[in-house]
Design a protein around this motif. Structure first.
Motif, PDB file in Angstrom:
ATOM      1  N   GLU A 128       0.842  -1.199   0.000  1.00  0.00           N
ATOM      2  CA  GLU A 128       0.000   0.000   0.000  1.00  0.00           C
ATOM      3  C   GLU A 128       0.875   1.245   0.000  1.00  0.00           C
ATOM      4  N   ALA A 129       0.392   2.295  -0.631  1.00  0.00           N
ATOM      5  CA  ALA A 129       1.134   3.544  -0.754  1.00  0.00           C
ATOM      6  C   ALA A 129       0.126   4.688  -0.844  1.00  0.00           C
ATOM      7  N   PRO A 130       0.575   5.927  -0.659  1.00  0.00           N
ATOM      8  CA  PRO A 130      -0.350   7.056  -0.839  1.00  0.00           C
ATOM      9  C   PRO A 130      -0.949   7.063  -2.235  1.00  0.00           C
ATOM     10  N   ALA A 131      -2.145   7.601  -2.352  1.00  0.00           N
ATOM     11  CA  ALA A 131      -2.844   7.604  -3.632  1.00  0.00           C
ATOM     12  C   ALA A 131      -2.072   8.351  -4.704  1.00  0.00           C
ATOM     13  N   ASP A 132      -1.253   9.322  -4.302  1.00  0.00           N
ATOM     14  CA  ASP A 132      -0.495  10.107  -5.276  1.00  0.00           C
ATOM     15  C   ASP A 132       0.941   9.613  -5.429  1.00  0.00           C
ATOM     16  N   ALA A 133       1.230   8.394  -4.989  1.00  0.00           N
ATOM     17  CA  ALA A 133       2.587   7.846  -5.128  1.00  0.00           C
ATOM     18  C   ALA A 133       2.954   7.744  -6.605  1.00  0.00           C
ATOM     19  N   PRO A 134       4.245   7.911  -6.948  1.00  0.00           N
ATOM     20  CA  PRO A 134       4.678   7.788  -8.348  1.00  0.00           C
ATOM     21  C   PRO A 134       4.344   6.409  -8.918  1.00  0.00           C
ATOM     22  N   THR A 135       4.141   6.351 -10.208  1.00  0.00           N
ATOM     23  CA  THR A 135       3.858   5.094 -10.899  1.00  0.00           C
ATOM     24  C   THR A 135       5.061   4.155 -10.809  1.00  0.00           C
ATOM     25  N   THR A 136       4.816   2.924 -10.412  1.00  0.00           N
ATOM     26  CA  THR A 136       5.879   1.916 -10.342  1.00  0.00           C
ATOM     27  C   THR A 136       5.449   0.688 -11.138  1.00  0.00           C
ATOM     28  N   PHE A 137       6.439  -0.001 -11.720  1.00  0.00           N
ATOM     29  CA  PHE A 137       6.097  -1.059 -12.673  1.00  0.00           C
ATOM     30  C   PHE A 137       7.302  -1.955 -12.919  1.00  0.00           C
ATOM     31  N   VAL A 138       7.019  -3.110 -13.514  1.00  0.00           N
ATOM     32  CA  VAL A 138       8.039  -4.053 -13.976  1.00  0.00           C
ATOM     33  C   VAL A 138       7.629  -4.525 -15.361  1.00  0.00           C
ATOM     34  N   VAL A 139       8.550  -4.459 -16.320  1.00  0.00           N
ATOM     35  CA  VAL A 139       8.313  -4.993 -17.654  1.00  0.00           C
ATOM     36  C   VAL A 139       9.067  -6.319 -17.774  1.00  0.00           C
ATOM     37  N   SER A 140       8.384  -7.348 -18.232  1.00  0.00           N
ATOM     38  CA  SER A 140       8.994  -8.674 -18.370  1.00  0.00           C
ATOM     39  C   SER A 140      10.150  -8.661 -19.358  1.00  0.00           C
ATOM     40  N   GLY A 141      11.072  -9.601 -19.167  1.00  0.00           N
ATOM     41  CA  GLY A 141      12.147  -9.775 -20.125  1.00  0.00           C
ATOM     42  C   GLY A 141      11.601 -10.202 -21.484  1.00  0.00           C
ATOM     43  N   ALA A 142      12.251  -9.717 -22.528  1.00  0.00           N
ATOM     44  CA  ALA A 142      11.857 -10.085 -23.891  1.00  0.00           C
ATOM     45  C   ALA A 142      13.097 -10.211 -24.751  1.00  0.00           C
ATOM     46  N   GLY A 143      13.070 -11.177 -25.649  1.00  0.00           N
ATOM     47  CA  GLY A 143      14.140 -11.366 -26.613  1.00  0.00           C
ATOM     48  C   GLY A 143      13.678 -10.990 -28.004  1.00  0.00           C
TER      49      GLY A 143
END
Length: 249
Positions: A128-143
């Motif tokens: 959980e984080a504040p509603a205005d927290a910066p966008t965080t993400f993970v992009v899967s590995g790709a070949g």
């Protein structure tokens, strides 16, 4: 397609049965990236994930990404067989959203000091984080293979590892990262970590094929792992993430 996983606190970009193409935290949540202090066999790793999530007050659905290391690249049939066991475990955790596996994943084969068996290297989960927290993400590995393909005949410049072929492969993979970021409502400006996996690091490869596509993410640099993608004849892989909280567990 971006699908909401409300019990996990994130949305995921659909991929193929073994993994999604990426995950992005919902409002009121952020993604935490955890690297194991010591790698363990991947099934044991899921037990370690379970214990860690419980310790931080999160349930299994908060798990959103997995990073594996394998002894050597698989043939495509062997990769599909490994994925079947992996999918079985993910399903046993009741993590699927409908017919979709929401977990992002990277799985590569280190060229130096490879593990004796597939191991867990890292994982990510939401908190959980504040509603205005910066966008965080993970992009899967790709070949260097088209999205959603498990046909090794579609590998870009298959069997070629010279400078020109590697530039084409790397440019294709960097473009895949960019398109996934856009589909997730993110972008290179939000990327904090860029990982590159290849054993064919020709002079000028990254400058010619990758850096120009990264834009503002170049200020964070890149990390090169002398590793091979998980399938024979794939020669270049990337993953990226935008994370504010990186820990060792």
């Amino acid at each position: 397609m971006l699908i909401d996983n409300p019990t996990g606190g994130y949305r995921f970009l659909t991929g193929i049965s073994p993994f999604s193409s990426g995950v992005v935290a919902n409002a009121g949540h952020e993604v935490v990236h955890a690297t194991l202090d010591a790698q363990v066999p991947w099934r044991q790793g899921f037990e370690q994930i379970d214990a860690h999530l419980a310790a931080v007050g999160r349930s299994r659905p908060a798990l959103c990404a997995i990073e594996l290391r394998c002894p050597a690249p698989y043939s495509m049939p062997d990769f599909i067989e490994f994925n079947a066991g992996y999918v079985e475990l993910v399903r046993s955790w009741d993590l699927y959203v409908g017919d979709h596996n929401p977990l992002a994943r990277t799985n590569v084969a280190p060229a130096n000091e490879p593990p004796a068996e597939p191991v867990l290297h890292a994982f990510s989960y939401t908190v959980e984080a504040p509603a205005d927290a910066p966008t965080t993400f993970v992009v899967s590995g790709a070949g260097e293979i088209p999205e959603a393909s498990l046909d090794d005949n579609e590998i870009i410049r298959k069997g070629e590892t010279g400078p020109e072929a590697m530039r084409e492969k790397a440019a294709f993979v960097a473009a895949t990262m960019g398109s996934r970021l856009a589909a997730m409502g993110a972008g290179w400006s939000l990327v904090t970590t860029t990982d590159v996996y290849t054993v064919f690091m020709h002079e000028g490869l990254l400058e010619d094929a990758v850096i120009g596509q990264m834009g503002p993410a170049t200020r964070h640099g890149m990390r090169w792992y002398r590793s091979r993608p998980p399938v024979i004849d794939l020669d270049f892989e990337m993953d990226v993430r935008g994370i504010r909280n990186e820990i060792i567990v």
